[in-house]
Design an enzyme around this catalytic site. Sequence first.
Site, PDB file in Angstrom:
ATOM      1  N   LYS A  83       0.520  -1.281   0.005  1.00  0.00           N
ATOM      2  CA  LYS A  83       0.079   0.564  -0.302  1.00  0.00           C
ATOM      3  C   LYS A  83       0.876   1.475  -0.226  1.00  0.00           C
ATOM      4  CE  LYS A  83      -4.058   0.562   2.530  1.00  0.00           C
ATOM      5  NZ  LYS A  83      -4.866   0.903   3.866  1.00  0.00           N
ATOM      6  N   VAL A  84       0.524   2.195  -1.353  1.00  0.00           N
ATOM      7  CA  VAL A  84       1.126   3.378  -0.618  1.00  0.00           C
ATOM      8  C   VAL A  84       0.535   4.587  -1.219  1.00  0.00           C
ATOM      9  CG1 VAL A  84       3.481   2.199  -2.421  1.00  0.00           C
ATOM     10  CG2 VAL A  84       1.814   3.291  -3.533  1.00  0.00           C
TER      11      VAL A  84
END
Length: 217
Positions: A83-84
């Site tokens: 997740k960014v």
Amino acid sequence: MKFFVDSADVAAIRELNDLGMVDGVTTNPSLILKSGRDIVEVTKEICDMVSGPVSAEVVATEAKAMIAEGLKLAKIAPNIAVKVPLTWDGLSACKALAGEGHRVNVTLCFSAAQAILAAKAGASFISPFIGRIDDNHYDGIELIEDIRIIYDNYDFKTEILAASIRSVNHIIDCARIGADVVTAPPAVIKAMASHVLTDRGLELFLKDWAKTGQKIV
Ligand code: E4P
């Protein structure tokens, strides 16, 4: 529609997973804090339990460092989705990680324009935050509608992962619009089973049954 559980609480995830309700899990730094557990340990435990994607979030803010963290998180298990955040550096990290075959969930999305960029950067998931948009007096569900239309117009393969879900109605609205996934806290998923007329109806049936004096087993 796929259900992800928005939690790092292993017991709560297990309860829903045992019922076949869990297609994946999302975590974030706040949920890791809430769990009181080490990120690698708790994420591994969740990944071993759930067969679908488990999102684990980077905390670096610069692309190179995000990629390094993403690669470390991806090593936890094959079902990790890195997740960014939806920043320019996050998009750059998304492009690089997706290019190496990793699933990437681009999070903290608050506009259709951001969602277009995430799709172009090769994200597997885009996470628009419905509840936080509503909290700021905008319409989170309208954003899901806009992204659905845009992604369908261009056949983008990125899945819409509706996040920051606060109510059962959010889930119903997302299902109606055609969000690919909702990620919701365990309590909201469990609340989907509740209805005042179900409770009232059951109470009446049990009262009448008691009057028959019968037993089934
Ligand atoms: C999404 O992946 C986030 O973890 C989450 O849905 C955020 O929800 P909140 O706005 O209730 O913190």
